[in-house]
Every structure is written in structure tokens, then in C-alpha cells.
Design a protein around this motif. Structure first.
Motif, PDB file in Angstrom:
ATOM      1  N   HIS A  16      -3.376  27.080  69.960  1.00  0.00           N
ATOM      2  CA  HIS A  16      -4.843  27.178  70.026  1.00  0.00           C
ATOM      3  C   HIS A  16      -5.269  27.811  71.346  1.00  0.00           C
ATOM      4  O   HIS A  16      -4.647  27.594  72.383  1.00  0.00           O
ATOM      5  CB  HIS A  16      -5.483  25.783  69.928  1.00  0.00           C
ATOM      6  CG  HIS A  16      -5.620  25.282  68.528  1.00  0.00           C
ATOM      7  ND1 HIS A  16      -5.615  23.949  68.213  1.00  0.00           N
ATOM      8  CD2 HIS A  16      -5.792  25.934  67.355  1.00  0.00           C
ATOM      9  CE1 HIS A  16      -5.768  23.793  66.902  1.00  0.00           C
ATOM     10  NE2 HIS A  16      -5.870  24.994  66.359  1.00  0.00           N
ATOM     11  N   HIS A  67     -10.431  30.353  60.914  1.00  0.00           N
ATOM     12  CA  HIS A  67      -9.510  29.677  61.831  1.00  0.00           C
ATOM     13  C   HIS A  67      -8.186  29.368  61.125  1.00  0.00           C
ATOM     14  O   HIS A  67      -7.099  29.590  61.675  1.00  0.00           O
ATOM     15  CB  HIS A  67     -10.171  28.390  62.348  1.00  0.00           C
ATOM     16  CG  HIS A  67      -9.340  27.579  63.290  1.00  0.00           C
ATOM     17  ND1 HIS A  67      -9.580  27.536  64.651  1.00  0.00           N
ATOM     18  CD2 HIS A  67      -8.266  26.779  63.078  1.00  0.00           C
ATOM     19  CE1 HIS A  67      -8.674  26.750  65.223  1.00  0.00           C
ATOM     20  NE2 HIS A  67      -7.870  26.259  64.292  1.00  0.00           N
ATOM     21  N   PHE A  80     -10.197  30.708  67.559  1.00  0.00           N
ATOM     22  CA  PHE A  80      -8.974  29.900  67.488  1.00  0.00           C
ATOM     23  C   PHE A  80      -9.012  28.773  68.527  1.00  0.00           C
ATOM     24  O   PHE A  80      -7.984  28.277  68.969  1.00  0.00           O
ATOM     25  CB  PHE A  80      -7.734  30.781  67.635  1.00  0.00           C
ATOM     26  CG  PHE A  80      -6.513  30.163  66.996  1.00  0.00           C
ATOM     27  CD1 PHE A  80      -6.539  29.700  65.691  1.00  0.00           C
ATOM     28  CD2 PHE A  80      -5.319  30.033  67.708  1.00  0.00           C
ATOM     29  CE1 PHE A  80      -5.426  29.102  65.104  1.00  0.00           C
ATOM     30  CE2 PHE A  80      -4.199  29.452  67.132  1.00  0.00           C
ATOM     31  CZ  PHE A  80      -4.256  28.988  65.831  1.00  0.00           C
ATOM     32  N   HIS A  86      -3.965  30.398  61.538  1.00  0.00           N
ATOM     33  CA  HIS A  86      -2.774  29.538  61.436  1.00  0.00           C
ATOM     34  C   HIS A  86      -1.781  30.122  60.439  1.00  0.00           C
ATOM     35  O   HIS A  86      -0.565  30.092  60.650  1.00  0.00           O
ATOM     36  CB  HIS A  86      -3.174  28.126  61.008  1.00  0.00           C
ATOM     37  CG  HIS A  86      -3.674  27.268  62.134  1.00  0.00           C
ATOM     38  ND1 HIS A  86      -2.900  26.945  63.228  1.00  0.00           N
ATOM     39  CD2 HIS A  86      -4.878  26.682  62.345  1.00  0.00           C
ATOM     40  CE1 HIS A  86      -3.599  26.179  64.064  1.00  0.00           C
ATOM     41  NE2 HIS A  86      -4.815  26.003  63.543  1.00  0.00           N
ATOM     42  N   ASN A 119      -0.915  24.523  66.133  1.00  0.00           N
ATOM     43  CA  ASN A 119      -1.977  23.905  66.944  1.00  0.00           C
ATOM     44  C   ASN A 119      -1.716  24.112  68.434  1.00  0.00           C
ATOM     45  O   ASN A 119      -2.661  24.264  69.222  1.00  0.00           O
ATOM     46  CB  ASN A 119      -2.074  22.401  66.645  1.00  0.00           C
ATOM     47  CG  ASN A 119      -2.732  22.135  65.305  1.00  0.00           C
ATOM     48  OD1 ASN A 119      -3.295  23.025  64.681  1.00  0.00           O
ATOM     49  ND2 ASN A 119      -2.659  20.882  64.854  1.00  0.00           N
TER      50      ASN A 119
HETATM   51 ZN   LIG Z   1      -6.336  25.043  64.428  1.00  0.00          ZN
END
Ligand SMILES: [Zn+2]
Length: 199
Positions: free
Chosen positions: A146, A133, A151, A137, A143
Motif C-alpha cells: 500500500h 483499488h 492505493f 491488488h 497490503n
Molecule cells: Zn488494499
């Protein structure tokens, strides 16, 4: 919105990743497995970026630590503090940019995820998903990007009878998907492809 890397890195299609010496337990091997899995998916789905091991931290674009609480890192002379409990069930990636292009990624992995007084740390399969994950990034996704599957923003860990039976579970398309095996959604693949394509 995903943010691209600087033109040199983007054109190379390569992120040079360095695991720091003091990584706890077998985290370094887990990260290595996550890199292998990411590169295989990248080749299969033409993501436009792969990771390669970099022995020299000064030459790396991505540096990885295991942490247990407060940790400070330095980028271009400025010290940054992060705080990630050792028993957190997710990692954290800080992307540093200049002129709105990524220059450096610092990845923090919880030393003993999910470990409390009465419970063992989550097993290697879960840690593989956690590391994978964070690699996504590192590609430039935040974030706010996402999505689904590996993810997913709020995955849950499912404990098995033994640590090696632990899995990460997300609800996707009306059913539960358990990982590993690692899978990314079409949207996450598009986000990575667009971030690494020539402008
Ligand atoms: Zn994340």
C-alpha cells in the motif's frame, strides 16, 4: 513485496476479469468503469497490464463477487472462507499462487459499503475508488505494498450532500486529495511496472 503472475499471464500483459452474475445493485457497472479507468492509466503510464472482460468464469484470471458477510470460494479444489461485512468501506482481494507466481485472484466487494441503520450506502464515486483499488491488488500488489492516492491503505470516505457527491479522501504530500478522478502514485506505478516487466 509484489508477486508476479505466472509467465503466460505476465507475458500476455492481460488479466481476464469475470464479474459473477449475482453482483448487487450497479456494482457490475462500477467495476466496468474501474476497468476503463485502470486501462487508460495503464496506457498513459505504461504499466504493462490491462484488464479485459471474460464472459467464461473458467477462463478468467480474476473473479469478482459482491459479498455481505461470510463467503467461500474454491481454488484448485480447496475451499477458502472470507468474511467481509456488506457495509465495509473497502474490498478484499485474495491472490492464489503456485510456486510463488499468481495463478488466480478473487475479488470481494462489500455489497452496500458504509450503509448503517441511519446512513445510506456510499455513492458510486466511492465505490469506483474501492473497485479500482482492488484492481491494483489483482496486479500482484499486497497490503504491504500500500502507498499513496488510490492505493492508500487507510483512505477515508467523505459524504457529500447526495450519493453522487461522495468522495474518497487521502492525505498526500501535506494536502488532501479527493477521488475520483482516480490517480496512482509514482511508486505504485513502478511497483506494477516491475511486476509485469519481463524477468
Ligand atoms: Zn488494499
Amino acid at each position: 513485496m509484489p508477486r508476479p503472475w505466472n509467465d503466460t499471464v505476465r507475458a500476455s500483459g492481460t488479466l481476464r476479469i469475470h464479474c459473477t452474475q449475482q453482483m448487487v445493485g450497479d456494482w457490475q457497472n462500477v467495476v466496468s468503469d474501474a476497468i476503463t479507468a485502470f486501462n487508460a492509466i495503464s496506457t498513459r503510464q505504461s504499466l504493462g497490464v490491462t484488464f479485459t472482460d471474460e464472459a467464461d468464469q473458467d477462463q478468467a484470471n480474476v473473479v469478482v463477487w459482491t459479498v455481505s458477510g461470510a463467503h467461500s470460494t474454491v481454488f484448485r479444489g480447496t475451499t477458502y472462507q472470507i468474511n467481509l461485512p456488506g457495509n465495509a468501506s473497502a474490498g478484499h482481494t485474495s491472490l492464489y499462487s503456485i510456486a510463488d507466481k499468481n495463478e488466480m485472484a478473487h475479488v470481494f466487494l462489500p455489497a452496500t459499503p458504509g450503509q448503517y441503520a441511519q446512513t445510506r450506502a456510499l455513492g458510486r464515486p466511492v465505490r469506483l475508488v474501492i473497485a479500482f483499488h482492488e484492481l491494483i491488488h489483482c496486479c500482484g500488489l499486497h497490503n504491504s505494498d500500500h502507498g499513496d492516492l488510490a492505493f492508500h491503505g487507510t483512505p477515508s470516505a467523505t459524504r457529500g450532500g447526495t450519493a453522487s457527491d461522495d468522495r474518497v479522501s487521502v492525505r498526500s504530500g501535506g494536502r488532501y486529495v479527493h477521488m475520483p478522478p482516480l490517480v496512482i502514485s509514482a511508486q505504485t506505478a513502478r511497483n506494477i511496472q516491475n511486476t509485469w516487466a519481463s524477468p
